[in-house]
Design a protein around this motif. Structure first.
Motif, PDB file in Angstrom:
ATOM      1  N   LYS A 103      -2.439  33.723  16.748  1.00  0.00           N
ATOM      2  CA  LYS A 103      -2.498  32.398  17.374  1.00  0.00           C
ATOM      3  C   LYS A 103      -3.942  32.047  17.713  1.00  0.00           C
ATOM      4  CE  LYS A 103       2.189  32.353  19.338  1.00  0.00           C
ATOM      5  NZ  LYS A 103       2.869  31.414  18.455  1.00  0.00           N
ATOM      6  N   VAL A 141       1.442  26.698  29.427  1.00  0.00           N
ATOM      7  CA  VAL A 141       2.098  27.533  28.416  1.00  0.00           C
ATOM      8  C   VAL A 141       1.279  28.808  28.194  1.00  0.00           C
ATOM      9  CG1 VAL A 141       2.990  27.558  26.051  1.00  0.00           C
ATOM     10  CG2 VAL A 141       2.998  25.425  27.361  1.00  0.00           C
ATOM     11  N   LYS A 143       1.011  32.278  25.869  1.00  0.00           N
ATOM     12  CA  LYS A 143       1.486  32.837  24.595  1.00  0.00           C
ATOM     13  C   LYS A 143       0.799  34.164  24.307  1.00  0.00           C
ATOM     14  CE  LYS A 143       2.172  28.329  22.499  1.00  0.00           C
ATOM     15  NZ  LYS A 143       2.090  27.520  21.288  1.00  0.00           N
ATOM     16  N   VAL A 153       6.426  33.415  23.955  1.00  0.00           N
ATOM     17  CA  VAL A 153       5.898  32.181  24.544  1.00  0.00           C
ATOM     18  C   VAL A 153       6.629  31.884  25.846  1.00  0.00           C
ATOM     19  CG1 VAL A 153       5.684  29.685  24.228  1.00  0.00           C
ATOM     20  CG2 VAL A 153       5.316  31.226  22.293  1.00  0.00           C
ATOM     21  N   GLU A 183      -2.328  27.521  27.148  1.00  0.00           N
ATOM     22  CA  GLU A 183      -2.591  26.162  26.658  1.00  0.00           C
ATOM     23  C   GLU A 183      -1.855  25.087  27.430  1.00  0.00           C
ATOM     24  OE1 GLU A 183      -1.551  26.395  22.446  1.00  0.00           O
ATOM     25  OE2 GLU A 183       0.364  25.452  22.876  1.00  0.00           O
ATOM     26  N   GLU A 184      -2.367  23.898  27.256  1.00  0.00           N
ATOM     27  CA  GLU A 184      -1.846  22.678  27.850  1.00  0.00           C
ATOM     28  C   GLU A 184      -0.399  22.453  27.402  1.00  0.00           C
ATOM     29  OE1 GLU A 184      -2.867  18.021  26.580  1.00  0.00           O
ATOM     30  OE2 GLU A 184      -3.662  19.706  25.455  1.00  0.00           O
ATOM     31  N   PHE A 185       0.439  21.973  28.296  1.00  0.00           N
ATOM     32  CA  PHE A 185       1.834  21.650  27.956  1.00  0.00           C
ATOM     33  C   PHE A 185       1.860  20.314  27.219  1.00  0.00           C
ATOM     34  CE2 PHE A 185       5.726  19.336  29.109  1.00  0.00           C
ATOM     35  CZ  PHE A 185       6.676  20.209  28.617  1.00  0.00           C
ATOM     36  N   LEU A 186       2.546  20.281  26.094  1.00  0.00           N
ATOM     37  CA  LEU A 186       2.685  19.037  25.326  1.00  0.00           C
ATOM     38  C   LEU A 186       4.076  18.465  25.572  1.00  0.00           C
ATOM     39  CD1 LEU A 186       1.254  20.196  21.874  1.00  0.00           C
ATOM     40  CD2 LEU A 186       0.063  18.883  23.648  1.00  0.00           C
ATOM     41  N   GLU A 190      10.179  17.872  19.442  1.00  0.00           N
ATOM     42  CA  GLU A 190       9.714  18.805  18.421  1.00  0.00           C
ATOM     43  C   GLU A 190      10.362  18.528  17.067  1.00  0.00           C
ATOM     44  OE1 GLU A 190       8.959  23.055  19.436  1.00  0.00           O
ATOM     45  OE2 GLU A 190      10.059  22.509  21.245  1.00  0.00           O
ATOM     46  N   LYS A 212      15.254  25.938  20.040  1.00  0.00           N
ATOM     47  CA  LYS A 212      14.669  27.256  20.331  1.00  0.00           C
ATOM     48  C   LYS A 212      15.298  27.964  21.520  1.00  0.00           C
ATOM     49  CE  LYS A 212      10.804  27.661  17.609  1.00  0.00           C
ATOM     50  NZ  LYS A 212       9.890  26.523  17.454  1.00  0.00           N
ATOM     51  N   ASN A 222      13.531  31.357  25.321  1.00  0.00           N
ATOM     52  CA  ASN A 222      13.248  31.027  23.927  1.00  0.00           C
ATOM     53  C   ASN A 222      13.838  32.096  23.024  1.00  0.00           C
ATOM     54  OD1 ASN A 222      11.835  28.616  23.319  1.00  0.00           O
ATOM     55  ND2 ASN A 222      10.047  29.414  24.388  1.00  0.00           N
ATOM     56  N   VAL A 281       2.097  22.451  17.387  1.00  0.00           N
ATOM     57  CA  VAL A 281       2.397  23.474  18.394  1.00  0.00           C
ATOM     58  C   VAL A 281       2.054  24.839  17.812  1.00  0.00           C
ATOM     59  CG1 VAL A 281       4.237  24.560  19.738  1.00  0.00           C
ATOM     60  CG2 VAL A 281       4.212  22.081  19.437  1.00  0.00           C
ATOM     61  N   GLU A 282       2.363  25.029  16.557  1.00  0.00           N
ATOM     62  CA  GLU A 282       2.085  26.320  15.905  1.00  0.00           C
ATOM     63  C   GLU A 282       2.170  26.129  14.399  1.00  0.00           C
ATOM     64  OE1 GLU A 282       5.235  29.210  16.005  1.00  0.00           O
ATOM     65  OE2 GLU A 282       6.758  27.679  15.707  1.00  0.00           O
TER      66      GLU A 282
HETATM   67  P1  AMP Z   1       5.623  28.833  19.442  1.00  0.00           P
HETATM   68  O1  AMP Z   1       6.029  30.263  19.218  1.00  0.00           O
HETATM   69  O2  AMP Z   1       4.155  28.648  19.617  1.00  0.00           O
HETATM   70  O3  AMP Z   1       6.245  27.912  18.464  1.00  0.00           O
HETATM   71  O4  AMP Z   1       6.330  28.378  20.784  1.00  0.00           O
HETATM   72  C1  AMP Z   1       7.725  28.461  20.927  1.00  0.00           C
HETATM   73  C2  AMP Z   1       8.223  27.232  21.618  1.00  0.00           C
HETATM   74  O5  AMP Z   1       7.611  27.074  22.905  1.00  0.00           O
HETATM   75  C3  AMP Z   1       7.916  25.933  20.893  1.00  0.00           C
HETATM   76  O6  AMP Z   1       8.811  25.656  19.906  1.00  0.00           O
HETATM   77  C4  AMP Z   1       7.975  24.938  22.030  1.00  0.00           C
HETATM   78  O7  AMP Z   1       9.312  24.617  22.353  1.00  0.00           O
HETATM   79  C5  AMP Z   1       7.397  25.712  23.178  1.00  0.00           C
HETATM   80  N1  AMP Z   1       5.955  25.437  23.266  1.00  0.00           N
HETATM   81  C6  AMP Z   1       4.965  26.169  22.717  1.00  0.00           C
HETATM   82  N2  AMP Z   1       3.768  25.634  22.991  1.00  0.00           N
HETATM   83  C7  AMP Z   1       3.985  24.535  23.726  1.00  0.00           C
HETATM   84  C8  AMP Z   1       3.133  23.544  24.331  1.00  0.00           C
HETATM   85  N3  AMP Z   1       1.807  23.614  24.248  1.00  0.00           N
HETATM   86  N4  AMP Z   1       3.725  22.550  25.010  1.00  0.00           N
HETATM   87  C9  AMP Z   1       5.067  22.490  25.132  1.00  0.00           C
HETATM   88  N5  AMP Z   1       5.926  23.385  24.599  1.00  0.00           N
HETATM   89  C10 AMP Z   1       5.399  24.402  23.901  1.00  0.00           C
END
Ligand code: AMP
Ligand code: GLY
Length: 431
Positions: A103, A141, A143, A153, A183-186, A190, A212, A222, A281-282
């Motif tokens: 990441k 957030v 990770k 996460v 990181e900042e919450f978005l 999705e 998720k 998650n 997000v990823e």
């Molecule tokens: P990731 O493994 O990075 O995809 O994160 C798993 C889940 O966490 C994502 O599908 C989102 O639902 C949530 N998530 C991850 N990053 C953020 C973010 N910066 N803001 C809000 N939700 C997030």
């Protein structure tokens, strides 16, 4: 022609099932596969997981195309190992797969190439991460860097939760060399945006949306994904164009410019805000699971020919000149997970009520398909053998009809402690 699929999950069952429908395909091997792939008439499981041994198998069997399902095999260099032996394989190299496996690499890459994503900081020191959390806006957030099967996460609503996550990922008990991204919450909705790449051109697959969290209404921990549907209405034609121009094309150009040309499935996990602006997000360097199940259920074109071409880009037309045929219906998949998933899934429970696996592989008119994930054969019976056990996937003229059909079949299947969400697709139905 012969194909080999590496992996054992629901995504790999769907990939192998769709590849086997190819006009020129005589055999599809799945390594190691699951009970579902063992029971399909035109699929054959191969009990090999070591990548060098698998490459030898591919040489011996004269496999024309290998497709890699899971990220772990890509991060372990499956593509590099096969290519060194002159084998044709679809997927990113180990260096390109860092877009998912680190990441920290992905975030720095997006910053270098001005690809929209959440603001972030990387920490390898718990004290500094705790101080950052103390000063940050909430939610925040946290990770873990590295592959965590979607479970590394924590979206923390309170400072206590964020501190606990930092402590778990970086504190005294964490492995040496651990890093976290804070990181900042978005805010927004999705969607999963998956494209096929050959290193120089790109073709978007149908869009999809995953679920998720473990529980209804997006509650609970998650998971790897509890259900998905395709298409995702939040990806309007305008959002689609923005994603291609602001995220996908700059990512491919950036990877090529950095000497890591990306071929394989590229999956951008998006957050789309109320104005239709997408942020990443990823990145994943593979098909989503369970997104692959509904996406491939809707694909009418020959997947084998598409991926064969993408794995040998100089032989054929550019991917952006290919037009894929999609079933206009909605496909919706409901994951049935094991007791104890995601923390400590229990295996060995007998699965009752599965529809027969045969009958449908040659028919493109089928409206329900039960893709297997964590299943195994024990004395001829199918038992659970993993966190996510099945993905019951149905087509319907609307999301509601696909949902009804999928849940009708879910209710006919049982195993001890089975967990599933009862609201897959609800967001698309509410509009
Ligand atoms: P990731 O493994 O990075 O995809 O994160 C798993 C889940 O966490 C994502 O599908 C989102 O639902 C949530 N998530 C991850 N990053 C953020 C973010 N910066 N803001 C809000 N939700 C997030
Ligand atoms: N379903 C999310 C993923 O495959 O990463």
């Amino acid at each position: 022609m012969k194909a080999l699929v590496i992996g054992a999950g629901g995504r790999e069952h769907a990939l192998a099932w769709k590849l086997a429908q190819g006009e020129r395909v005589q055999a599809v091997f799945v390594a190691p596969g699951n009970a579902g792939t063992a029971l399909e008439p035109r699929l054959k499981n191969v009990a090999i997981t070591d990548l060098a041994e698998l490459a030898q198998f591919a040489l011996d069997e004269k496999i024309d195309l290998t497709v890699v399902g899971p990220e772990a095999a890509l991060a372990a260099g499956a593509v590099d190992i096969f290519r060194e032996r002159g084998l044709r394989i679809f997927g990113p190299t180990k260096a390109a797969a860092e877009l998912e496996s680190s990441k920290a690499f992905a975030k720095a890459f997006m910053k270098r190439h001005a690809i929209p994503t959440a603001a972030y900081q990387v920490f390898d020191d718990a004290g500094a991460a705790h101080r950052h959390v103390d000063a940050a806006a909430l939610p925040i957030v946290v990770k873990a860097d590295g592959l965590a099967a979607g479970k590394g996460v924590v979206v923390a609503a309170t400072r206590e939760e964020a501190h606990a996550a930092v402590e778990a990922m970086l504190g005294a008990g964490a492995p040496a060399g651990s890093r976290v991204v804070v990181e900042e919450f978005l805010d927004g909705e999705e969607a999963s945006f998956i494209v096929v790449c050959d290193g120089r051109s790109v073709l978007a697959l149908a869009t999809s949306q995953d679920h998720k969290r473990l529980g209804d209404d997006d509650r609970g921990p998650n998971t790897g994904g509890m259900g998905a549907y395709s298409p995702a209405p939040v990806v309007t034609p305008n959002v689609h164009a923005r994603v291609m121009h602001e995220i996908v094309l700059p990512t491919l150009a950036g990877m090529a410019a950095e000497g890591r040309p990306f071929s394989g499935f590229l999956y951008a996990g998006l957050m789309i805000d109320a104005n239709g602006a997408p942020k990443t997000v990823e990145f994943n360097c593979r098909l989503g699971d369970p997104e692959a199940q509904p996406i491939l259920m809707r694909l009418k074109s020959d997947l084998f020919e598409l991926l064969l071409q993408a794995a040998a880009p100089h032989d054929g037309q550019r991917l952006d000149e290919v037009e894929l045929q999609w079933d206009r219906r909605v496909a919706l998949g409901v994951v049935m997970a094991a007791a104890g998933y995601p923390a400590a899934p229990r295996g060995g429970d007998a699965i009752i009520g599965l529809p027969a696996a045969d009958a449908d592989i040659d028919s493109r008119d089928e409206t329900v398909k039960v893709f297997h994930a964590g299943t195994a054969l024990r004395g001829g019976a199918v038992v659970s053998a993993g966190g996510r056990v099945l993905c019951v996937t149905a087509l319907g003229d609307s999301t509601r009809l696909a949902q009804q059909r999928a849940y009708e079949v879910v209710r006919t299947i049982s195993f001890a402690g089975a967990q599933w969400r009862s609201d897959i697709g609800q967001r698309a139905i509410r509009g």
